[in-house]
Every structure is written in structure tokens, then in C-alpha cells.
Design an enzyme around this catalytic site. Structure first.
Site, PDB file in Angstrom:
ATOM      1  N   ARG A  96       0.816  -1.218   0.000  1.00 47.58           N
ATOM      2  CA  ARG A  96       0.000   0.000   0.000  1.00 47.58           C
ATOM      3  C   ARG A  96       0.848   1.266   0.000  1.00 47.58           C
ATOM      4  O   ARG A  96       0.544   2.227  -0.728  1.00 47.58           O
ATOM      5  CB  ARG A  96      -0.946  -0.024   1.205  1.00 47.58           C
ATOM      6  CG  ARG A  96      -1.774   1.250   1.413  1.00 47.58           C
ATOM      7  CD  ARG A  96      -2.356   1.830   0.138  1.00 47.58           C
ATOM      8  NE  ARG A  96      -3.103   0.857  -0.644  1.00 47.58           N
ATOM      9  CZ  ARG A  96      -3.408   1.028  -1.915  1.00 47.58           C
ATOM     10  NH1 ARG A  96      -3.000   2.118  -2.572  1.00 47.58           N
ATOM     11  NH2 ARG A  96      -4.108   0.124  -2.569  1.00 47.58           N
ATOM     12  N   LYS A 131       1.705  25.121  -4.619  1.00 48.07           N
ATOM     13  CA  LYS A 131       0.459  24.531  -4.106  1.00 48.07           C
ATOM     14  C   LYS A 131       0.592  23.009  -4.108  1.00 48.07           C
ATOM     15  O   LYS A 131       0.004  22.306  -4.916  1.00 48.07           O
ATOM     16  CB  LYS A 131      -0.723  24.996  -4.953  1.00 48.07           C
ATOM     17  CG  LYS A 131      -0.927  26.512  -4.900  1.00 48.07           C
ATOM     18  CD  LYS A 131      -1.993  26.974  -5.873  1.00 48.07           C
ATOM     19  CE  LYS A 131      -2.135  28.487  -5.850  1.00 48.07           C
ATOM     20  NZ  LYS A 131      -3.120  28.984  -6.836  1.00 48.07           N
ATOM     21  N   LYS A 163       4.444  39.930  -5.007  1.00 49.93           N
ATOM     22  CA  LYS A 163       3.038  39.962  -5.392  1.00 49.93           C
ATOM     23  C   LYS A 163       2.371  41.226  -4.878  1.00 49.93           C
ATOM     24  O   LYS A 163       2.992  42.050  -4.193  1.00 49.93           O
ATOM     25  CB  LYS A 163       2.332  38.719  -4.865  1.00 49.93           C
ATOM     26  CG  LYS A 163       2.836  37.427  -5.492  1.00 49.93           C
ATOM     27  CD  LYS A 163       1.925  36.275  -5.108  1.00 49.93           C
ATOM     28  CE  LYS A 163       2.079  35.141  -6.095  1.00 49.93           C
ATOM     29  NZ  LYS A 163       1.050  34.109  -5.905  1.00 49.93           N
ATOM     30  N   GLU A 195       4.696  40.516  -9.876  1.00 52.40           N
ATOM     31  CA  GLU A 195       3.331  40.258 -10.325  1.00 52.40           C
ATOM     32  C   GLU A 195       2.704  41.543 -10.848  1.00 52.40           C
ATOM     33  O   GLU A 195       2.722  42.578 -10.177  1.00 52.40           O
ATOM     34  CB  GLU A 195       2.484  39.716  -9.174  1.00 52.40           C
ATOM     35  CG  GLU A 195       1.037  39.457  -9.562  1.00 52.40           C
ATOM     36  CD  GLU A 195       0.186  39.027  -8.382  1.00 52.40           C
ATOM     37  OE1 GLU A 195       0.104  37.818  -8.138  1.00 52.40           O
ATOM     38  OE2 GLU A 195      -0.373  39.904  -7.696  1.00 52.40           O
ATOM     39  N   ASP A 217      -1.067  38.257 -14.014  1.00 48.20           N
ATOM     40  CA  ASP A 217      -2.058  37.596 -13.171  1.00 48.20           C
ATOM     41  C   ASP A 217      -3.484  37.917 -13.604  1.00 48.20           C
ATOM     42  O   ASP A 217      -3.906  39.070 -13.581  1.00 48.20           O
ATOM     43  CB  ASP A 217      -1.854  38.028 -11.710  1.00 48.20           C
ATOM     44  CG  ASP A 217      -2.744  37.261 -10.758  1.00 48.20           C
ATOM     45  OD1 ASP A 217      -2.803  36.029 -10.868  1.00 48.20           O
ATOM     46  OD2 ASP A 217      -3.398  37.896  -9.908  1.00 48.20           O
TER      47      ASP A 217
END
Length: 283
Positions: A96, A131, A163, A195, A217
Site C-alpha cells: 500500500r 500549491k 506579489k 506580479e 495575473d
């Protein structure tokens, strides 16, 4: 293998095995040996093969696990990926954990490959983001490369990304230039990315020195094309698009001429690839 991956493998085995695999201990004879194959239940891109081999080795060095398909390879449903031979108890104990690594990483690689395929007629690269599952970053980013993607920064330490939340004093370009210059003096190998939310910011940031990347962005396609024109034929800064990226939109974004498109979904919302360990009868 990066030390963070080695620690993660050990932590995963400790989490799963604990004080011992009671099922195998009581229901599988100690002298029984097993032969099996990890098989693809669906098509995709393989990633995590080397990690799975390490899982089997750590559970029992006497297990003979052989990678039949290299990481980064396209695989079809029914493909045999890894051959495993050894004590049945040990193979079942490792099963597993090995599959957990293999399925997750292959899911990331397969999702990345879909985006890479969608923009293959352009010169635009597909980037990952931060992320990622906490603790899994090296594995997630390794899987992205197996899918044909490009790694963005590993963390807060290897690239500056300024940013909108960092730009508390909007329009103060002098202070921004001073900060960039100081950073480059003290960390000359670190790249700088700013950004930009609109074309006015793009134009202003293009006038600064030491900017390696501009992040466009959530801009419209028209604005991204205009940003590419504003940059012209200069080698820097490279232009990265983000926001609203999915398989339906990514080709149109790439067609604007941006250098990269960052896609958070390839690591934060990925579906594991369906893989399984099938045993075969031993003569």
C-alpha cells in the site's frame, strides 16, 4: 534521492506499519514467497517508480523489485510497470505504501502531460506552483518533470516573487528598484519575479533593472498579447501567465506568446492514477 524524500518514505512506512503488520503475520505463512506485478488500470504517465522500489527495499532488502518502465514514460491500460518477487509477508506489508507514492506521483505526471500536450504547438512551458501537499514538494515537482512540465521555485528561498500583497506602497517604483538592487547585490544568483495585474504595471515594471520574470495575473488574452508586444524581443523579463488556467483555456493563453503558464491544479487538485499490485501463481 533527496533526503526529504527518504524521510518521507520512512515516515509513511512508520505510519502504516506501526508495531507490525498483524494481517500478514497471522494469516500469511512465513515461508511463502510471492511474485507479482504492479499494473496500470488506466493510461497515463508513470512517476514514482524509483520511490516505490525504495519502499520495497526498506521493508525487506531481500525483495527483488524491478522497474519495467522508466519514470516519465507514457503507459497504457494493462501495462506491467514493476515486477516484484520475495517473501509474501514483506511484499504485502510494502504494497500500500508503494502504491500510494506511485499513484499520487503518476497522477501529477499524467495531469501535467495533458497540459503540455495542449500547448505542444507553441513555445510555452507549463510551470508548477508551491500549491503542493506539505512535505511532498520534492516528489510533486519531480512528478511534474516526468510529465514534461517545468519546475517553478522550490520555496521562498530560491526565487523572489513580489506579489500585490508585498507591494503595500503601490506606484513607488524607486523603493522597488532599491530593493531589487540590494537583493541582487547580496544574492546575485536569485531571480526576481514581479506580479502585474494590469498593463500599466507591466509597462512600469519593464522599466526596472534586475527583473527576470513578470507574472501576468488573471489578465485577458488581449492584455497578455499586449504585454508580449510591450516586452518586445528582449530576452528578459520572461512572461508567465496565471489565473483561470484549465485544459479548455491553456491553448489560447499559450497562443498569446507568453513564455510560461503556471498551473496550480497539476499538484493541488490531481486525481491519483489507478494502479494495482496483481499476484501471479508460482510454480
Amino acid at each position: 534521492m533527496h533526503e526529504s524524500i527518504e524521510r518521507l518514505i520512512q515516515a509513511a512506512l512508520t505510519e502504516d506499519i506501526g508495531s507490525g503488520d498483524l494481517t500478514s503475520q497471522y494469516f500469511v505463512p512465513g515461508d511463502r514467497r510471492a511474485t507479482g506485478f504492479i499494473v496500470a488500470r488506466e493510461s497515463g504517465v508513470l512517476s514514482g517508480g524509483e520511490v516505490a522500489l525504495e519502499v520495497f527495499r526498506r521493508v525487506d532488502p531481500s525483495i527483488d523489485a524491478t522497474l519495467l518502465v522508466e519514470d516519465g514514460s507514457r503507459i497504457s491500460e494493462g501495462a506491467f510497470l514493476i515486477k516484484i518477487e520475495g517473501p509474501a509477508r514483506s511484499v504485502l506489508t510494502a504494497e500500500r505504501t508503494a502504491l500510494n507514492f506511485l499513484q499520487r506521483m503518476s497522477g501529477v505526471a499524467s495531469a501535467t502531460w495533458q497540459f503540455v500536450e495542449a500547448v505542444k504547438s507553441t513555445n510555452t512551458g507549463i510551470l508548477d506552483t508551491r500549491k503542493t501537499i506539505p512535505g511532498w514538494r520534492h516528489l510533486d515537482k519531480l512528478a511534474v518533470t516526468h510529465g514534461g512540465g517545468v519546475n517553478h521555485r522550490m520555496g521562498l528561498y530560491d526565487r523572489v516573487m513580489v506579489k500585490d500583497n508585498h507591494l503595500v506602497a503601490e506606484g513607488r517604483l524607486e523603493e522597488l528598484q532599491e530593493a531589487i538592487t540590494k537583493l541582487k547585490d547580496e544574492h546575485p544568483d536569485v531571480e526576481v519575479e514581479l506580479e502585474a495585474d494590469n498593463l500599466e504595471q507591466v509597462e512600469a515594471f519593464l522599466g526596472l533593472e534586475g527583473v527576470d520574470h513578470l507574472l501576468l495575473d488573471n489578465m485577458s488574452l488581449a492584455d497578455m498579447r499586449q504585454a508580449v508586444e510591450l516586452r518586445g524581443d528582449k530576452a528578459a523579463p520572461l512572461l508567465e501567465a496565471s489565473g483561470g488556467v484549465n485544459l479548455d483555456t491553456v491553448a489560447g493563453i499559450a497562443a498569446t506568446g507568453v513564455d510560461f503558464i503556471s498551473v496550480g491544479a497539476i499538484t493541488h487538485s490531481v486525481k491519483a492514477l489507478d494502479l494495482a499490485l496483481d499476484f501471479v501463481k508460482r510454480e
